[in-house]
Design an enzyme around this catalytic site. Structure first.
Site, mmCIF file in Angstrom:
data_model
loop_
_atom_site.group_PDB
_atom_site.id
_atom_site.type_symbol
_atom_site.label_atom_id
_atom_site.label_comp_id
_atom_site.label_asym_id
_atom_site.label_seq_id
_atom_site.Cartn_x
_atom_site.Cartn_y
_atom_site.Cartn_z
ATOM 1 N N HIS A 33 0.829 -1.205 0.000
ATOM 2 C CA HIS A 33 0.000 0.000 0.000
ATOM 3 C C HIS A 33 0.867 1.261 0.000
ATOM 4 O O HIS A 33 1.251 1.756 1.069
ATOM 5 C CB HIS A 33 -0.897 0.002 1.228
ATOM 6 C CG HIS A 33 -1.791 -1.203 1.322
ATOM 7 N ND1 HIS A 33 -1.323 -2.435 1.726
ATOM 8 C CD2 HIS A 33 -3.102 -1.357 1.043
ATOM 9 C CE1 HIS A 33 -2.334 -3.302 1.705
ATOM 10 N NE2 HIS A 33 -3.420 -2.673 1.294
ATOM 11 N N HIS A 264 -4.178 3.284 -3.463
ATOM 12 C CA HIS A 264 -4.336 2.748 -2.095
ATOM 13 C C HIS A 264 -3.518 1.482 -1.854
ATOM 14 O O HIS A 264 -2.728 1.420 -0.914
ATOM 15 C CB HIS A 264 -5.813 2.452 -1.803
ATOM 16 C CG HIS A 264 -6.016 1.533 -0.640
ATOM 17 N ND1 HIS A 264 -6.154 1.988 0.643
ATOM 18 C CD2 HIS A 264 -6.051 0.173 -0.557
ATOM 19 C CE1 HIS A 264 -6.278 0.947 1.464
ATOM 20 N NE2 HIS A 264 -6.231 -0.174 0.753
ATOM 21 N N GLU A 411 -17.870 -3.971 24.612
ATOM 22 C CA GLU A 411 -17.039 -5.173 24.751
ATOM 23 C C GLU A 411 -15.819 -5.137 23.836
ATOM 24 O O GLU A 411 -14.699 -5.470 24.234
ATOM 25 C CB GLU A 411 -17.866 -6.430 24.453
ATOM 26 C CG GLU A 411 -19.023 -6.678 25.412
ATOM 27 C CD GLU A 411 -20.281 -5.902 25.043
ATOM 28 O OE1 GLU A 411 -20.294 -5.256 23.964
ATOM 29 O OE2 GLU A 411 -21.260 -5.929 25.820
HETATM 30 C C1 LIG Z 1 -11.569 -4.618 9.747
HETATM 31 C C2 LIG Z 1 -11.019 -4.448 8.369
HETATM 32 N N1 LIG Z 1 -11.859 -4.446 7.324
HETATM 33 C C3 LIG Z 1 -11.376 -4.332 6.071
HETATM 34 C C4 LIG Z 1 -10.050 -4.234 5.841
HETATM 35 C C5 LIG Z 1 -9.503 -4.159 4.408
HETATM 36 N N2 LIG Z 1 -9.040 -2.792 4.147
HETATM 37 C C6 LIG Z 1 -7.751 -2.467 4.267
HETATM 38 S S1 LIG Z 1 -7.445 -0.856 3.996
HETATM 39 C C7 LIG Z 1 -9.075 -0.564 3.678
HETATM 40 C C8 LIG Z 1 -9.538 0.822 3.319
HETATM 41 C C9 LIG Z 1 -9.144 1.758 4.343
HETATM 42 O O1 LIG Z 1 -9.416 3.053 3.961
HETATM 43 P P1 LIG Z 1 -8.578 4.195 4.615
HETATM 44 O O2 LIG Z 1 -8.441 3.958 6.042
HETATM 45 O O3 LIG Z 1 -9.204 5.477 4.199
HETATM 46 O O4 LIG Z 1 -7.156 4.016 3.976
HETATM 47 P P2 LIG Z 1 -6.527 4.766 2.730
HETATM 48 O O5 LIG Z 1 -7.167 4.192 1.502
HETATM 49 O O6 LIG Z 1 -6.825 6.203 2.877
HETATM 50 O O7 LIG Z 1 -5.100 4.441 2.808
HETATM 51 C C10 LIG Z 1 -9.818 -1.729 3.808
HETATM 52 C C11 LIG Z 1 -11.275 -1.806 3.596
HETATM 53 C C12 LIG Z 1 -9.196 -4.247 6.959
HETATM 54 N N3 LIG Z 1 -7.884 -4.175 6.842
HETATM 55 N N4 LIG Z 1 -9.714 -4.323 8.202
#
Ligand SMILES: Cc1ncc(C[n+]2csc(CCOP(=O)(O)OP(=O)(O)O)c2C)c(N)n1
Ligand SMILES: [Mg+2]
Length: 661
Positions: A33, A264, A411
């Site tokens: 990422h 991303h 919790e």
């Molecule tokens: C609980 C959980 N659900 C889904 C994911 C998969 N996931 C990783 S990053 C992401 C998007 C996160 O968005 P953001 O925090 O805005 O990160 P950015 O794209 O800005 O780096 C997702 C859905 C995860 N790591 N943890």
């Protein structure tokens, strides 16, 4: 305070070093990422070069500020920082080995793998709640030991994802309520997540949300070091925890992909990286950091060395020095041993019929006296979980020295905060709810186990034995689900003596979290003979009928007394049954095969547990029997339920006769 760091004029190029390493490492690994590290590079540079109290040469300095990368997918931000700042072991080679087997630079930050990784993150929102726990531990230890010994801050970088997860609400509400003023959340406010712009899925006014929970809030341009620095400075003076919304561009510097979801979680590609190098004025080869710039980063890494040395000298002379060291070491085995043995001897002398939740409270009376570093709590079930003993006060914004946290109906937040507390060190967290609601804690319990931290989950109302509250409250698959988590010890004691033994084990196993499953209903004391040994420590042992070899009845918790009654019934028909009490499957699995064979014997076996059979293959072979649950429970008085579901001594005896006929 901390020594002088690099000049703010150097920050843009220092931040570009993070961006370049993130781009290059993700490109080489062909996965990862890059967007988040590139977007938050300026914020991280400002924080680490100007504000964070740490010493890269001593990553375990107890009074360091804690930094949590809650948006764990941005792991290259943390690894770049660790390399640039000069943490030992975080070499350029490790950066080049990003995401490869055996490297320190795992896909997401893994606690214990690399320096500067304060907690395992990746499951979004967990880090934020861990940070709340760390700030809570700091506030408590500060109240106990004073500013000279404990006085540090906790910073977390959280993304849109962390703030959208439900756990964030529990965490921020708790932090706001407890007025954890030394906690600062830097929100990567980039308006992007995986599916696209945040507007696709959310329109929350985050600043208003945090403010409603008692936080100070502010918004800055996340690419302006002066503004970021001023906001952090303000946070340091705040009486409340602070949210700093850092408006950033994800993938900052990438010519066509910056500001889009495309940056991303995928390598940028050669052309885009080339363009970024130009846009960022970064004319260096992949993984090359010019020496002069590296020296500036290394100076930032050494900024705290003097402060750390002064702290060490000061603490050595402090009146609290010994108590503080004991708390940080967290080893109570010797003291516990004696206290628990003494307590159990008294129980054997005067046997008691007790619910194991009540037995747990009585043991905690002893434990909290001996282990003065426990911080207990419950998610609004204090009177049911019996987690608050008389000898501890409430921990609140007015009294951080207290040792009991009213976590509220949170919790998940409680469990993740306890992880943060355990990681922080100096406190031993335990917290309760109903066993059925381990489902609400599960993601955090899994992380306790993955990280190997000592958190004790006190989970009461552990079966249909809770009665009238019915199937929503009656766990049936939970023991199996918990036993499925690696490195988690699940205890289900059968009486007061075993409850004490299980607590002793839970507190002794420093690198393994524990769930202690306890009954609502009263249980006859099964252990009536004195024992010098902690019999539960081996997970299972013969509690009656050592020489019996017709049938072996194996039971846990409330079903041990039932097995003992079945044994009596069988004896009337001339059938000799051995009864094995199995308070902890995991510990039994760790015993040598010879011990396991000796305990289980060669006779046909019957497992008895008011829960599903899954997981019983530790004890049972295909041909063996099981008496327990096969579906959800029901709402009724306890005796009717056991009868209705066929979990009775008579049913066990009948099954035994069928098995051996
Ligand atoms: C609980 C959980 N659900 C889904 C994911 C998969 N996931 C990783 S990053 C992401 C998007 C996160 O968005 P953001 O925090 O805005 O990160 P950015 O794209 O800005 O780096 C997702 C859905 C995860 N790591 N943890
Ligand atoms: Mg985002």
């Amino acid at each position: 305070m901390t020594g002088a760091g690099p000049d703010r004029a150097d920050f843009p190029q220092m931040a570009n070093a993070i961006r370049a390493l993130a781009m290059d490492a993700v490109e080489k690994a062909k996965s990862g990422h890059p967007g988040m590290p590139m977007g938050m590079a300026d914020v991280a540079t400002t924080l680490f070069a100007e504000h964070l109290k740490f010493d890269a040469g001593n990553p375990d300095w107890p009074d360091r500020d804690r930094f949590v990368l809650s948006a764990g997918h941005g792991s290259m931000l943390l690894y770049s920082l660790a390399y640039l700042l000069g943490y030992e072991g975080m070499t350029l080679e490790e950066i080049k080995n990003f995401r490869q087997l055996g490297s320190k630079t795992a896909g997401h930050p893994e606690y214990g793998h690399a320096p500067a990784v304060e907690t395992t993150t990746g499951p979004l929102g967990q880090g934020l709640a861990n940070a709340v726990g760390m700030a809570l531990a700091e506030a408590h230890l500060n109240a106990r030991f004073g500013d000279d010994v404990v006085d540090h801050r906790t910073y977390a970088i959280a993304g849109d994802g962390c703030l959208m997860e439900g756990i964030s609400q529990e965490a921020i509400a708790l932090a706001g309520h407890l007025k954890l003023r030394k906690l600062t959340v830097l929100w990567d406010d980039n308006n992007i997540s995986i599916d696209g712009p945040i507007s696709l899925s959310d329109s929350t006014d985050q600043l208003a949300r945090f403010a409603a929970s008692g936080w100070a809030t502010t918004r800055v341009d996340g690419h302006d070091p002066a503004a970021i620095s001023a906001a952090i400075e303000k946070a340091k003076a705040s009486e409340r925890p602070t949210l700093i919304a850092c408006r950033t561009t994800i993938g900052y510097g990438a010519p066509t992909k910056a500001g889009t979801a495309g940056v991303h979680g995928a390598p940028l590609g050669e052309g885009e990286i080339e363009g970024a190098r130009q846009a960022l004025d970064w004319p260096y080869a992949p993984f090359e950091i010019p020496e002069e710039l590296l020296a500036k980063w290394r100076a930032a890494g050494a900024r705290g060395a003097e402060t750390r040395a002064a702290w060490e000298a000061r603490v050595a002379k402090d009146a609290h020095c010994e108590a503080f060291k004991t708390a940080m070491a967290g080893d109570y085995a010797g003291a516990l041993n004696k206290a628990i043995a003494k307590y159990n001897a008294s129980l054997v002398e005067t046997p008691q019929k007790l619910a194991t939740r009540k037995a747990s409270e009585l043991v905690l009376d002893v434990v909290n006296e001996v282990v003065v570093d426990t911080v207990g709590g419950s998610a609004d079930l204090t009177g049911s979980n019996n987690t608050k003993t008389k000898n501890i006060d409430v921990l609140s914004a007015e009294n951080y020295a207290g040792r009991y946290v009213y976590y509220g109906i949170r919790e998940h937040g409680m469990a993740a905060a306890m992880n943060g507390m355990a990681l922080h060190g100096g406190v031993v967290p335990y917290g309760g709810t109903f066993l059925v609601f381990t489902d609400y804690c599960r993601p955090a319990i899994r992380l306790s186990a993955l990280m190997g931290v000592r958190v004790v989950y006190v989970m009461t109302h552990d079966s249909i034995g809770l009665g009238e509250d019915g199937p929503t409250h009656q766990p049936v698959e939970h023991l199996a689900a918990l036993r499925a988590i690696p490195n988690l010890n699940v205890y289900r004691p059968c009486d007061g003596v075993e409850t004490a033994e299980c607590w002793e084990m839970a507190l002794k196993t420093i690198a393994t979290p524990s769930v202690v499953a306890l009954t609502r209903q009263g249980l006859e004391q099964a252990r009536l003979k004195p024992s010098d040994e902690n019999l539960s420590a081996k997970g299972a042992y013969v509690i009656a009928g050592k020489d019996a070899n017709d049938v072996t009845l194996i039971a846990s918790g409330s079903e041990v007394s039932l097995a003992l009654k079945a044994r009596e019934a069988l004896a009337k028909d001339g059938i000799k049954a051995r009864v094995v009490s199995a308070p902890c499957f995991e510990l039994f699995s760790m015993q040598p095969e010879s011990y396991q064979k000796e305990i289980l014997g060669k006779a046909p076996r019957i497992g008895i547990e008011a829960a599903i059979r899954q997981g019983w293959d530790v004890f049972l072979r295909r041909k063996d029997g099981f008496v327990g649950m096969t579906g959800f429970g029901a709402s009724a008085p306890i005796n009717d339920l056991y009868e209705h579901f066929g979990i009775t001594p008579a049913a066990v005896a009948a099954k035994a006769k069928r098995l051996i006929s």
